[in-house]
Design a protein around this motif. Structure first.
Motif, mmCIF file in Angstrom:
data_model
loop_
_atom_site.group_PDB
_atom_site.id
_atom_site.type_symbol
_atom_site.label_atom_id
_atom_site.label_comp_id
_atom_site.label_asym_id
_atom_site.label_seq_id
_atom_site.Cartn_x
_atom_site.Cartn_y
_atom_site.Cartn_z
ATOM 1 N N PHE A 173 0.833 -1.198 0.000
ATOM 2 C CA PHE A 173 0.000 0.000 0.000
ATOM 3 C C PHE A 173 0.877 1.261 0.000
ATOM 4 O O PHE A 173 0.669 2.186 -0.793
ATOM 5 C CB PHE A 173 -0.921 -0.016 1.225
ATOM 6 C CG PHE A 173 -1.701 1.253 1.407
ATOM 7 C CD1 PHE A 173 -2.778 1.540 0.577
ATOM 8 C CD2 PHE A 173 -1.355 2.164 2.396
ATOM 9 C CE1 PHE A 173 -3.486 2.717 0.731
ATOM 10 C CE2 PHE A 173 -2.058 3.339 2.557
ATOM 11 C CZ PHE A 173 -3.130 3.619 1.724
ATOM 12 N N ALA A 174 1.889 1.247 0.857
ATOM 13 C CA ALA A 174 2.767 2.420 0.979
ATOM 14 C C ALA A 174 3.474 2.702 -0.340
ATOM 15 O O ALA A 174 3.571 3.854 -0.775
ATOM 16 C CB ALA A 174 3.793 2.201 2.088
ATOM 17 N N MET A 175 3.954 1.635 -0.992
ATOM 18 C CA MET A 175 4.678 1.834 -2.247
ATOM 19 C C MET A 175 3.760 2.377 -3.334
ATOM 20 O O MET A 175 4.195 3.062 -4.251
ATOM 21 C CB MET A 175 5.308 0.520 -2.719
ATOM 22 C CG MET A 175 6.423 -0.021 -1.852
ATOM 23 S SD MET A 175 7.830 1.092 -1.633
ATOM 24 C CE MET A 175 7.481 1.853 -0.074
ATOM 25 N N MET A 176 2.460 2.049 -3.204
ATOM 26 C CA MET A 176 1.532 2.551 -4.223
ATOM 27 C C MET A 176 1.173 4.015 -3.996
ATOM 28 O O MET A 176 1.096 4.783 -4.942
ATOM 29 C CB MET A 176 0.272 1.677 -4.269
ATOM 30 C CG MET A 176 0.486 0.451 -5.156
ATOM 31 S SD MET A 176 -0.627 -0.925 -4.864
ATOM 32 C CE MET A 176 -2.183 -0.162 -4.680
ATOM 33 N N VAL A 177 0.953 4.401 -2.747
ATOM 34 C CA VAL A 177 0.531 5.788 -2.506
ATOM 35 C C VAL A 177 1.716 6.748 -2.357
ATOM 36 O O VAL A 177 1.616 7.908 -2.730
ATOM 37 C CB VAL A 177 -0.407 5.921 -1.280
ATOM 38 C CG1 VAL A 177 -1.676 5.143 -1.499
ATOM 39 C CG2 VAL A 177 0.285 5.491 -0.001
ATOM 40 N N ALA A 178 2.816 6.279 -1.805
ATOM 41 C CA ALA A 178 3.960 7.183 -1.595
ATOM 42 C C ALA A 178 5.233 6.373 -1.712
ATOM 43 O O ALA A 178 5.629 5.681 -0.785
ATOM 44 C CB ALA A 178 3.882 7.855 -0.224
ATOM 45 N N ARG A 179 5.875 6.491 -2.872
ATOM 46 C CA ARG A 179 7.028 5.646 -3.166
ATOM 47 C C ARG A 179 8.180 5.897 -2.197
ATOM 48 O O ARG A 179 8.936 5.002 -1.884
ATOM 49 C CB ARG A 179 7.489 5.901 -4.610
ATOM 50 C CG ARG A 179 8.075 4.710 -5.306
ATOM 51 C CD ARG A 179 8.069 4.951 -6.800
ATOM 52 N NE ARG A 179 8.751 6.209 -7.129
ATOM 53 C CZ ARG A 179 10.048 6.290 -7.412
ATOM 54 N NH1 ARG A 179 10.785 5.218 -7.450
ATOM 55 N NH2 ARG A 179 10.595 7.460 -7.707
ATOM 56 N N ASP A 180 8.294 7.119 -1.722
ATOM 57 C CA ASP A 180 9.379 7.429 -0.790
ATOM 58 C C ASP A 180 8.907 7.407 0.662
ATOM 59 O O ASP A 180 9.504 8.048 1.519
ATOM 60 C CB ASP A 180 10.020 8.773 -1.141
ATOM 61 C CG ASP A 180 10.950 8.646 -2.338
ATOM 62 O OD1 ASP A 180 11.327 7.511 -2.661
ATOM 63 O OD2 ASP A 180 11.272 9.675 -2.956
ATOM 64 N N GLY A 181 7.832 6.648 0.921
ATOM 65 C CA GLY A 181 7.417 6.455 2.296
ATOM 66 C C GLY A 181 6.242 7.319 2.713
ATOM 67 O O GLY A 181 6.121 8.467 2.313
ATOM 68 N N ILE A 182 5.387 6.710 3.550
ATOM 69 C CA ILE A 182 4.170 7.412 3.977
ATOM 70 C C ILE A 182 4.511 8.537 4.947
ATOM 71 O O ILE A 182 4.026 9.658 4.814
ATOM 72 C CB ILE A 182 3.194 6.419 4.651
ATOM 73 C CG1 ILE A 182 2.670 5.414 3.611
ATOM 74 C CG2 ILE A 182 2.039 7.160 5.290
ATOM 75 C CD1 ILE A 182 1.736 4.397 4.193
ATOM 76 N N VAL A 183 5.341 8.230 5.941
ATOM 77 C CA VAL A 183 5.634 9.247 6.963
ATOM 78 C C VAL A 183 6.344 10.441 6.324
ATOM 79 O O VAL A 183 6.040 11.596 6.627
ATOM 80 C CB VAL A 183 6.489 8.650 8.101
ATOM 81 C CG1 VAL A 183 6.739 9.694 9.170
ATOM 82 C CG2 VAL A 183 5.801 7.440 8.709
ATOM 83 N N SER A 184 7.289 10.159 5.414
ATOM 84 C CA SER A 184 7.977 11.253 4.726
ATOM 85 C C SER A 184 6.993 12.118 3.950
ATOM 86 O O SER A 184 7.084 13.343 3.969
ATOM 87 C CB SER A 184 9.016 10.702 3.746
ATOM 88 O OG SER A 184 10.141 10.262 4.441
ATOM 89 N N ALA A 185 6.066 11.453 3.262
ATOM 90 C CA ALA A 185 5.089 12.206 2.466
ATOM 91 C C ALA A 185 4.247 13.093 3.368
ATOM 92 O O ALA A 185 4.014 14.271 3.061
ATOM 93 C CB ALA A 185 4.205 11.243 1.677
ATOM 94 N N LEU A 186 3.795 12.538 4.505
ATOM 95 C CA LEU A 186 3.022 13.347 5.453
ATOM 96 C C LEU A 186 3.884 14.488 5.991
ATOM 97 O O LEU A 186 3.432 15.625 6.091
ATOM 98 C CB LEU A 186 2.544 12.474 6.617
ATOM 99 C CG LEU A 186 1.392 11.513 6.308
ATOM 100 C CD1 LEU A 186 1.114 10.619 7.514
ATOM 101 C CD2 LEU A 186 0.146 12.303 5.937
ATOM 102 N N GLY A 187 5.144 14.157 6.299
ATOM 103 C CA GLY A 187 6.056 15.175 6.820
ATOM 104 C C GLY A 187 6.228 16.328 5.852
ATOM 105 O O GLY A 187 6.240 17.488 6.240
ATOM 106 N N GLU A 188 6.334 15.968 4.556
ATOM 107 C CA GLU A 188 6.492 17.021 3.556
ATOM 108 C C GLU A 188 5.256 17.911 3.484
ATOM 109 O O GLU A 188 5.355 19.128 3.335
ATOM 110 C CB GLU A 188 6.794 16.409 2.184
ATOM 111 C CG GLU A 188 8.276 16.145 2.003
ATOM 112 C CD GLU A 188 8.583 15.325 0.763
ATOM 113 O OE1 GLU A 188 7.694 15.183 -0.107
ATOM 114 O OE2 GLU A 188 9.715 14.812 0.676
#
Lengths: 251, 372
Positions: B333-348
């Motif tokens: 799931f994580a690789m599909m929604v955010a290739r560089d990681g879910i937490v990083s994406a939220l952090g950004e």
């Protein structure tokens, strides 16, 4: 001997040779990308290498930079046999390359891209000034904080050139510096090359664009099937019947 | 002249980590305060669990460093963890009675995996192995070490007072010998004993985690960090700028092994137990999942995801083997929604919101100021 007169170097004349490639062969499986190539580059000149697709031009650069090793033959740089040296050792001796596919760091900013080649020779406090200086030189002022993948192709091409001149090399290898550029951009690239050359860098350029090579007024070597096919001033090469044939494919 | 505290903050901040704003640091300090006071309001079992999660976070940081920052994916990171654990245990069992402390054991737990990493790294990086070959070779090394340790049940596999013990795990050779010791720091009579079940041990692990995190933040935002990133993006190109990438890769690999070994040492002391199963596929993959789901290119994201997924695994463990399956699904799931990681994406995302309030400018200014 003055560099400016060396366009008329003739065999047998001892010139100030910075790069001496002796009988280099490179096999990839059964394919001979280079087949006994011998070529000399004279200090402070601009030297063009041209040849049809598959003539071995990019392989030649890989051998020079040391990212790949020749199957046989030797490469002498500044009087020293560098054939067995790793790429980073050659870089420290003053060789630098811009590859055909730009190989900039797309996910980093322009500043960070230049930081990497600069940091090896500069202290951290000098870097911001050096970055703006180099960016002015390649006609890209003020783009420090842009992400590289957001730059246009031409801008990336210049950044790639900037990265390879950042360490102030003595021998600069440029593999197709005008690929994908407009006529106007090509002209500016020629200016940049003349500028770094006038600072004392020896420049070897792989090119396809005849107009561009003419504007460089450089000594030109033609590669064909991994060998040196012809060599001379651009006008001599342009007038050479055999060179025309290999380019146009007529027998 | 800048005040020293702003220089320290500037050295910890940079483009290689998320969270460079005052907002991030205030939030981080609040989380740390909550974590420090955790033993006062949590149950004993929860504190023991929290120690384990902090140890896992250390292991995850070690993989984050080589994979996220230098592009070296290792599928055998748990091998350094276990080698560290075994080394600590073996030296600890032998020396705890005579020395009265585990100082040397702790050092052994770090040095042993570094030596292993130095040999493997030299073989791989100086032969210019990369990518999937390194990943698989490391997995094979881990599996082979596990295979070896499994068949050491015979008493002849003993190092001094420590019997490797095969599938029984590391243990004393005879009943009279001491078991795997607690972390015991100090000299002579003046020693501090950190029982793995105690709040003291939890604080020790927390302090180490904070120090390693800050140290790595400084490192990845330094010149060395730039070179790591350059190797990750294009190692051959980086070499043509004059950097000996073999040495860069070897050094970061050894540093990573040191952190993993420290984590394994703490793990062994935590449960006074170490077992060959630690070398198998599941623990090795688990670390990769923690790091990938959080965001391999950011240290803080990796800690967040490791704690969250570690806690989830424990909650799911009461339902049997389902936990690894669920984590695998989360990874996909994580690789599909955010290739560089879910937490990083939220952090950004949060970073953008904060930046809209103006603190981004400071970061850029701080970066352009030409830090080291």
């Amino acid at each position: 001997m003055q560099a400016s007169t060396l366009e008329r170097v003739v065999p047998g004349v001892v010139a100030d040779v910075i790069l001496d490639v002796r009988n280099v062969t490179k096999h990839y499986g059964g394919i001979r990308a280079l087949d006994g190539l011998s070529l000399q580059v004279v200090r402070s000149e601009i030297h063009c290498v041209l040849g049809p697709n598959g003539a071995g031009k990019s392989t030649f650069f890989k051998m020079l930079m040391g990212t790949e090793r020749p199957t046989s033959g030797s490469i002498h740089y500044d009087g020293r046999d560098v054939t067995r040296l790793q790429a980073f050792e050659r870089a420290r001796l003053g060789l630098s390359v811009k590859f055909q596919n730009l190989r900039t760091f797309g996910d980093l900013t322009v500043f960070q891209n230049l930081f990497i080649p600069l940091r090896r020779t500069c202290g951290p406090s000098e870097i911001p000034d050096r970055v703006s200086e180099i960016l002015r030189q390649v006609r890209l002022p003020g783009v420090e904080n842009r992400l590289v993948r957001h730059l246009s192709h031409g801008q990336q091409q210049w950044l790639a050139i900037a990265m390879s001149v950042a360490s102030r090399p003595r021998l600069l290898l440029l593999d197709e510096p005008t690929a994908g550029l407009s006529a106007e951009e090509t002209e500016r690239t020629a200016e940049i090359i003349h500028e770094v050359n006038s600072e004392g860098m020896t420049v070897v350029v792989i090119e396809h664009d005849m107009g561009f090579i003419r504007s460089l007024k450089a000594r030109t070597s033609v590669l064909h099937y991994g060998r040196l096919f012809a060599q001379g001033s651009f006008d001599e090469i342009a007038a050479n019947e055999h060179v025309r044939q290999i380019y146009l494919g007529t027998e | 002249m800048e005040p020293p505290q702003s220089r320290i903050i500037a050295a910890l901040n940079g483009p290689q980590t998320l969270g460079n704003s005052a907002f991030f640091w205030i939030f981080a300090i609040l989380v740390l305060i909550v974590a420090i006071f955790f033993p006062f309001y949590a149950s004993r079992f929860q504190v023991i669990t929290a120690s384990n999660l902090a140890i896992s976070s250390l292991l995850a940081l070690s993989l984050c460093l080589i994979w996220g920052y230098c592009g070296i994916l290792s599928l055998g990171q748990a091998s350094f963890y276990c080698v560290g654990g075994y080394a600590f245990g073996v030296v600890g069992i032998n020396l705890i009675e005579s020395a009265g402390n585990t100082n040397l054991a702790l050092i052994a737990g770090i040095v042993a995996p570094v030596l292993l990493a130095a040999v493997l790294g030299w073989l791989m990086f100086y032969r210019r192995l990369k990518g999937v070959y390194v990943a698989i070779l490391m997995l094979i090394v881990s599996l082979l070490l596990g295979l070896f340790m499994r068949q050491t049940a015979d008493p002849s596999y003993a190092i001094g007072k420590a019997a490797l013990g095969g599938m029984n795990g590391l243990r004393p050779e005879s009943a009279g010998d001491p078991g795997i010791p607690n972390i015991t720091l100090g000299f002579g009579e003046a020693v501090a004993v950190f029982d793995g079940r105690s709040a003291g041990f939890y604080w020790l692990v927390l302090a180490i985690l904070v120090l390693v995190f800050l140290g790595l933040r400084w490192l990845v935002n330094s010149t060395y960090g730039y070179i790591l990133i350059a190797c990750r993006e294009d190692s051959e190109r980086t070499e043509t700028f004059g950097y000996d990438i073999r040495l860069v890769q070897l050094s970061v690999f050894c540093l990573s092994a040191a952190i993993a070994g420290l984590a394994g040492t703490l793990y062994t002391a935590w449960g006074t137990y170490i077992h060959p199963d630690g070398f198998s596929v599941a623990p090795n993959i688990l670390v990769v999942i923690w790091v990938a789901v959080g965001g391999r290119k950011d240290l803080a994201s990796v800690i967040v995801s490791t704690v969250a997924l570690g806690w989830l695994s424990l909650e799911l463990s009461r339902y049997g083997e389902v936990s690894l399956l669920v984590l695998g699904l989360i990874l996909i799931f994580a690789m599909m929604v955010a290739r560089d990681g879910i937490v990083s994406a939220l952090g950004e995302q949060i970073g953008r919101l904060v930046a809209a309030r103006g603190s981004r400018r400071e970061i850029v200014a701080c970066f352009k100021g030409g830090r080291r």
